[in-house]
Scaffold this active site. Structure first.
Site, PDB file in Angstrom:
ATOM      1  N   LYS A  22      -3.533  11.956  10.629  1.00 16.12           N
ATOM      2  CA  LYS A  22      -4.156  10.683  10.229  1.00 16.12           C
ATOM      3  C   LYS A  22      -3.099   9.611   9.975  1.00 16.12           C
ATOM      4  O   LYS A  22      -3.182   8.505  10.504  1.00 16.12           O
ATOM      5  CB  LYS A  22      -4.962  10.900   8.939  1.00 16.12           C
ATOM      6  CG  LYS A  22      -5.376   9.611   8.248  1.00 16.12           C
ATOM      7  CD  LYS A  22      -6.214   9.858   7.021  1.00 16.12           C
ATOM      8  CE  LYS A  22      -5.453  10.117   5.752  1.00 16.12           C
ATOM      9  NZ  LYS A  22      -5.019   8.942   4.999  1.00 16.12           N
ATOM     10  N   ASN A  23      -2.102   9.963   9.165  1.00 22.64           N
ATOM     11  CA  ASN A  23      -1.167   8.936   8.710  1.00 22.64           C
ATOM     12  C   ASN A  23      -0.164   8.511   9.776  1.00 22.64           C
ATOM     13  O   ASN A  23       0.602   7.575   9.562  1.00 22.64           O
ATOM     14  CB  ASN A  23      -0.468   9.397   7.425  1.00 22.64           C
ATOM     15  CG  ASN A  23      -1.443   9.413   6.259  1.00 22.64           C
ATOM     16  OD1 ASN A  23      -2.536   8.858   6.357  1.00 22.64           O
ATOM     17  ND2 ASN A  23      -1.061  10.071   5.170  1.00 22.64           N
ATOM     18  N   ARG A  94      -6.733   1.071   2.771  1.00 22.70           N
ATOM     19  CA  ARG A  94      -5.509   0.347   2.482  1.00 22.70           C
ATOM     20  C   ARG A  94      -4.568   0.269   3.693  1.00 22.70           C
ATOM     21  O   ARG A  94      -3.839  -0.703   3.872  1.00 22.70           O
ATOM     22  CB  ARG A  94      -4.839   1.114   1.352  1.00 22.70           C
ATOM     23  CG  ARG A  94      -3.693   0.503   0.728  1.00 22.70           C
ATOM     24  CD  ARG A  94      -3.122   1.511  -0.264  1.00 22.70           C
ATOM     25  NE  ARG A  94      -1.682   1.427  -0.250  1.00 22.70           N
ATOM     26  CZ  ARG A  94      -1.024   0.517  -0.936  1.00 22.70           C
ATOM     27  NH1 ARG A  94      -1.650  -0.323  -1.690  1.00 22.70           N
ATOM     28  NH2 ARG A  94       0.289   0.462  -0.858  1.00 22.70           N
ATOM     29  N   CYS A 118      -6.819   1.598  -6.217  1.00 22.08           N
ATOM     30  CA  CYS A 118      -7.234   2.782  -5.513  1.00 22.08           C
ATOM     31  C   CYS A 118      -7.625   3.790  -6.588  1.00 22.08           C
ATOM     32  O   CYS A 118      -7.241   3.626  -7.748  1.00 22.08           O
ATOM     33  CB  CYS A 118      -6.066   3.193  -4.649  1.00 22.08           C
ATOM     34  SG  CYS A 118      -5.739   4.868  -4.418  1.00 22.08           S
ATOM     35  N   ARG A 123      -1.725   0.523  -6.344  1.00 20.06           N
ATOM     36  CA  ARG A 123      -0.833   0.765  -5.198  1.00 20.06           C
ATOM     37  C   ARG A 123      -0.477  -0.602  -4.618  1.00 20.06           C
ATOM     38  O   ARG A 123      -1.093  -1.074  -3.668  1.00 20.06           O
ATOM     39  CB  ARG A 123      -1.514   1.656  -4.157  1.00 20.06           C
ATOM     40  CG  ARG A 123      -1.724   3.060  -4.669  1.00 20.06           C
ATOM     41  CD  ARG A 123      -2.543   3.884  -3.700  1.00 20.06           C
ATOM     42  NE  ARG A 123      -1.835   4.199  -2.473  1.00 20.06           N
ATOM     43  CZ  ARG A 123      -2.439   4.721  -1.402  1.00 20.06           C
ATOM     44  NH1 ARG A 123      -3.728   4.945  -1.409  1.00 20.06           N
ATOM     45  NH2 ARG A 123      -1.744   5.005  -0.316  1.00 20.06           N
ATOM     46  N   ASP A 306       0.577  14.483  -1.023  1.00 21.22           N
ATOM     47  CA  ASP A 306      -0.780  14.659  -0.489  1.00 21.22           C
ATOM     48  C   ASP A 306      -1.236  16.121  -0.529  1.00 21.22           C
ATOM     49  O   ASP A 306      -2.414  16.410  -0.289  1.00 21.22           O
ATOM     50  CB  ASP A 306      -0.876  14.106   0.941  1.00 21.22           C
ATOM     51  CG  ASP A 306      -0.700  12.593   0.969  1.00 21.22           C
ATOM     52  OD1 ASP A 306      -0.807  11.953  -0.101  1.00 21.22           O
ATOM     53  OD2 ASP A 306      -0.436  12.047   2.060  1.00 21.22           O
ATOM     54  N   VAL A 328       5.432  10.539  -7.165  1.00 21.66           N
ATOM     55  CA  VAL A 328       5.192   9.421  -6.246  1.00 21.66           C
ATOM     56  C   VAL A 328       4.201   8.422  -6.849  1.00 21.66           C
ATOM     57  O   VAL A 328       4.446   7.217  -6.836  1.00 21.66           O
ATOM     58  CB  VAL A 328       4.683   9.918  -4.873  1.00 21.66           C
ATOM     59  CG1 VAL A 328       4.379   8.741  -3.942  1.00 21.66           C
ATOM     60  CG2 VAL A 328       5.698  10.854  -4.227  1.00 21.66           C
ATOM     61  N   ARG A 398     -12.653  10.903   5.249  1.00 24.47           N
ATOM     62  CA  ARG A 398     -11.612   9.938   5.622  1.00 24.47           C
ATOM     63  C   ARG A 398     -10.416  10.630   6.255  1.00 24.47           C
ATOM     64  O   ARG A 398      -9.672  10.009   7.012  1.00 24.47           O
ATOM     65  CB  ARG A 398     -11.124   9.177   4.385  1.00 24.47           C
ATOM     66  CG  ARG A 398     -12.157   8.268   3.795  1.00 24.47           C
ATOM     67  CD  ARG A 398     -11.565   7.464   2.690  1.00 24.47           C
ATOM     68  NE  ARG A 398     -10.368   6.778   3.147  1.00 24.47           N
ATOM     69  CZ  ARG A 398      -9.522   6.129   2.370  1.00 24.47           C
ATOM     70  NH1 ARG A 398      -9.739   6.070   1.082  1.00 24.47           N
ATOM     71  NH2 ARG A 398      -8.463   5.546   2.870  1.00 24.47           N
TER      72      ARG A 398
HETATM   73  C1  EPZ Z   1       1.249   6.700   2.556  1.00 25.99           C
HETATM   74  O1  EPZ Z   1       0.710   5.710   1.676  1.00 25.99           O
HETATM   75  C2  EPZ Z   1       0.090   7.598   2.907  1.00 25.99           C
HETATM   76  N1  EPZ Z   1      -0.968   6.827   3.529  1.00 25.99           N
HETATM   77  C3  EPZ Z   1      -0.428   8.285   1.656  1.00 25.99           C
HETATM   78  O2  EPZ Z   1      -1.416   9.217   2.059  1.00 25.99           O
HETATM   79  C4  EPZ Z   1       0.710   9.052   0.981  1.00 25.99           C
HETATM   80  O3  EPZ Z   1       0.244   9.586  -0.231  1.00 25.99           O
HETATM   81  C5  EPZ Z   1       1.884   8.121   0.731  1.00 25.99           C
HETATM   82  O4  EPZ Z   1       2.293   7.453   1.951  1.00 25.99           O
HETATM   83  C6  EPZ Z   1       3.101   8.836   0.168  1.00 25.99           C
HETATM   84  O5  EPZ Z   1       3.485   9.867   1.021  1.00 25.99           O
HETATM   85  C7  EPZ Z   1      -0.885   6.495   4.787  1.00 25.99           C
HETATM   86  O6  EPZ Z   1       0.077   6.806   5.487  1.00 25.99           O
HETATM   87  C8  EPZ Z   1      -2.048   5.782   5.378  1.00 25.99           C
HETATM   88  P1  EPZ Z   1       3.910   4.423  -0.254  1.00 25.99           P
HETATM   89  P2  EPZ Z   1       1.556   4.411   1.337  1.00 25.99           P
HETATM   90  O7  EPZ Z   1       4.050   3.008   0.130  1.00 25.99           O
HETATM   91  O8  EPZ Z   1       2.345   4.025   2.516  1.00 25.99           O
HETATM   92  C9  EPZ Z   1       4.684   2.407  -4.556  1.00 25.99           C
HETATM   93  C10 EPZ Z   1      -3.477  10.369   1.928  1.00 25.99           C
HETATM   94  O9  EPZ Z   1      -4.074  11.062   1.064  1.00 25.99           O
HETATM   95  N2  EPZ Z   1       4.750   1.131  -3.813  1.00 25.99           N
HETATM   96  O10 EPZ Z   1       4.945   5.399   0.199  1.00 25.99           O
HETATM   97  O11 EPZ Z   1       0.616   3.425   0.772  1.00 25.99           O
HETATM   98  C11 EPZ Z   1       3.266   2.962  -4.550  1.00 25.99           C
HETATM   99  O12 EPZ Z   1       2.470   2.385  -5.539  1.00 25.99           O
HETATM  100  C12 EPZ Z   1      -2.721   9.118   1.512  1.00 25.99           C
HETATM  101  O13 EPZ Z   1      -3.484  10.598   3.136  1.00 25.99           O
HETATM  102  C13 EPZ Z   1       5.037  -0.038  -4.500  1.00 25.99           C
HETATM  103  O14 EPZ Z   1       5.263  -0.042  -5.716  1.00 25.99           O
HETATM  104  O15 EPZ Z   1       2.473   4.963   0.180  1.00 25.99           O
HETATM  105  C14 EPZ Z   1       3.489   4.438  -4.724  1.00 25.99           C
HETATM  106  O16 EPZ Z   1       3.652   4.749  -6.074  1.00 25.99           O
HETATM  107  C15 EPZ Z   1      -2.984   8.630   0.170  1.00 25.99           C
HETATM  108  N3  EPZ Z   1       5.069  -1.208  -3.786  1.00 25.99           N
HETATM  109  C16 EPZ Z   1       4.829   4.676  -4.000  1.00 25.99           C
HETATM  110  O17 EPZ Z   1       5.443   3.384  -3.894  1.00 25.99           O
HETATM  111  C17 EPZ Z   1       4.828  -1.253  -2.452  1.00 25.99           C
HETATM  112  O18 EPZ Z   1       4.881  -2.341  -1.845  1.00 25.99           O
HETATM  113  C18 EPZ Z   1       4.680   5.270  -2.592  1.00 25.99           C
HETATM  114  O19 EPZ Z   1       3.777   4.518  -1.816  1.00 25.99           O
HETATM  115  C19 EPZ Z   1       4.561  -0.053  -1.764  1.00 25.99           C
HETATM  116  C20 EPZ Z   1       4.519   1.135  -2.471  1.00 25.99           C
END
Ligand code: EPZ
Length: 419
Positions: A22-23, A94, A118, A123, A306, A328, A398
């Site tokens: 998916k991701n 998102r 979320c 996030r 995840d 995370v 999803r």
């Molecule tokens: C991706 O989300 C995945 N989603 C998530 O999978 C996964 O949990 C996550 O990466 C971490 O591995 C998709 O790929 C669609 P991040 P993403 O930006 O990119 C903070 C699932 O269940 N952050 O790496 O949104 C954030 O709040 C999902 O399949 C900021 O502070 O995750 C978090 O604490 C859910 N500011 C951390 O970083 C930002 O601008 C990691 O988020 C961006 C992120």
């Protein structure tokens, strides 16, 4: 609303196939905005989120033909004539925010609804926005939309405080079609980031260092459409491994991306389990006396966040006290109260969960609060005595392609009740 009814403690046997990630698929679909010609993406999983991303591209003006039966998506991005990703779509997923980088690079314009919170905490998208500003974009917020505008993006040196997957991908996509060199420091190393870079490189992008914390992108004037097959889903594979262990069964997981599951498998080996690795599959060899473990969910190559909730569900019946630290997200333990309603004994202390293994869990009516929380309830239900009713399974839809059919085919007593 649909629900799952699962009668637990049924032995599972046979082969179960992993779908495309998916991701990875979501970002590769977004990246086609950078192209001018039709392209076919294969191994695209049949998921609500994939259908949402298809709608986002269609709203932008692309023509998209999706064949879930063949797992292929044909996208013609040449007709894109809008830069606005609307609230109705972004609020449900998102990952729609990932179209910002490609839209900015190709058209110098993007208007994306703010994704908002979320179910498992805030996030934000501040890293994405700061990076685009550093590349020259002017960003404003108008009526709930983030509007980004630029005559021409310019490469820059970008540093992330945390290795954000989405921000790394958004910048890689934008920088691929941007004048000059962009360097991302503290980049995310997830296999899905590498898959996206592999696709873009096939299309002519000049990217180095994907899979490491320093990625260098030298912008090119044009990318050329090339067909691509999406990587297998490591989180789905991990979920099936846990389904096998929760039922003390030996499933063969076809297409499991073992290279992307190293730490996860290592932790399960610490529990006492074993795995037979074949060229395109993995056979689960459960231990009769698994032991409690400790782990921290971290960015790749650490234990994947995840799989944190599904692992907690499994550890609920493993002897001893396991300790999970979430590194995370601020609050990814919202599922704990539901597992405790099934008889688990999990105590939360900040970002740590202490799980005292019980002899068994008992089936109960429960509710999925997000995708992986839902997967955790499925794992718990498969191993529990009696029948569990999981509500709000739209969260599970999803991210898991054909979950009921796949689990039924290996012997699980699981049915979807349409509501
Ligand atoms: C991706 O989300 C995945 N989603 C998530 O999978 C996964 O949990 C996550 O990466 C971490 O591995 C998709 O790929 C669609 P991040 P993403 O930006 O990119 C903070 C699932 O269940 N952050 O790496 O949104 C954030 O709040 C999902 O399949 C900021 O502070 O995750 C978090 O604490 C859910 N500011 C951390 O970083 C930002 O601008 C990691 O988020 C961006 C992120």
């Amino acid at each position: 609303m649909d629900k799952f009814i699962i009668k637990g403690q049924q032995k599972l046997a046979g082969q179960i196939k992993v779908s495309g990630a998916k991701n990875s698929a979501l970002k590769i679909i977004a990246a086609t905005i950078l192209l001018n010609d039709p392209v076919t993406i294969s191994n695209v999983p049949d998921l609500m989120d994939v259908r949402t991303m298809k709608k986002v591209l269609e709203k932008l003006g692309a023509s998209v033909e999706y064949s879930p039966k063949n797992s292929t998506m044909k996208i013609d991005p040449s007709t894109i004539n809008s830069y606005r990703a609307p609230y109705e779509l972004v609020k449900t997923m998102r990952a729609s925010f990932q179209v910002m980088g490609p839209l900015l690079a190709r058209f110098g314009n993007a208007e994306i609804s703010l994704p908002g919170g979320c179910n498992f905490g805030p996030r934000p998208v501040d890293y994405h926005l700061k990076a685009f500003e550093q590349m020259g974009a002017k960003i404003t917020t108008e009526h709930g939309y983030i509007c980004a505008k630029v005559d021409k993006l310019i490469g820059n040196h970008i540093y992330f405080d945390f290795p954000s997957v989405g921000a790394t991908e958004n910048v890689i996509m934008a920088a691929s079609l941007t004048d000059g060199v962009t360097i991302i420091e503290n980049a995310a190393k997830e296999p899905e980031v590498v898959d996206l870079a592999t696709f873009l490189k096939l299309c002519g992008a000049k990217i180095e260092g994907e899979g490491t914390s320093r990625i260098r992108i030298e912008g090119v004037k044009k990318l050329h459409a090339r067909d691509f097959t999406v990587l297998s889903d490591r989180i789905e594979a991990g979920t099936f491994i846990l389904a096998s262990l929760a039922t003390n069964s030996s499933l063969e997981i076809i297409g499991a991306p073992v290279f992307a599951l190293e730490v996860f498998l290592e932790k399960l080996k610490d529990c006492g389990h074993d795995f037979e690795i074949h060229q395109n599959s993995l056979i689960v060899k459960p231990s009769k006396n698994p032991k409690a473990i400790k782990f921290t969910a971290q960015p790749h190559p650490g234990f994947p966040t995840d799989l944190q909730a599904p692992m907690a569900a499994y550890l609920s019946t493993v002897e001893g006290t396991s300790l999970i630290t979430e590194g995370v997200y601020e609050n990814r333990f919202v599922y704990i109260s539901e597992l405790n309603r099934m008889g688990a004994s999990i105590e939360l202390d900040g970002n740590k969960a202490y799980i005292t293994g019980q002899d068994f869990l008992s089936g109960a009516p429960v509710m999925a609060s997000d995708l992986r929380a839902g997967a955790a309830l499925v794992i718990a239900a498969l191993g529990a005595k009696g029948t569990t009713e999981i509500n709000r399974v739209y969260h599970i839809d999803r991210g898991y392609d054909g979950l009921v059919a796949k689990l039924s085919a290996v012997g699980a007593q699981i049915e979807r009740v349409v509501g």
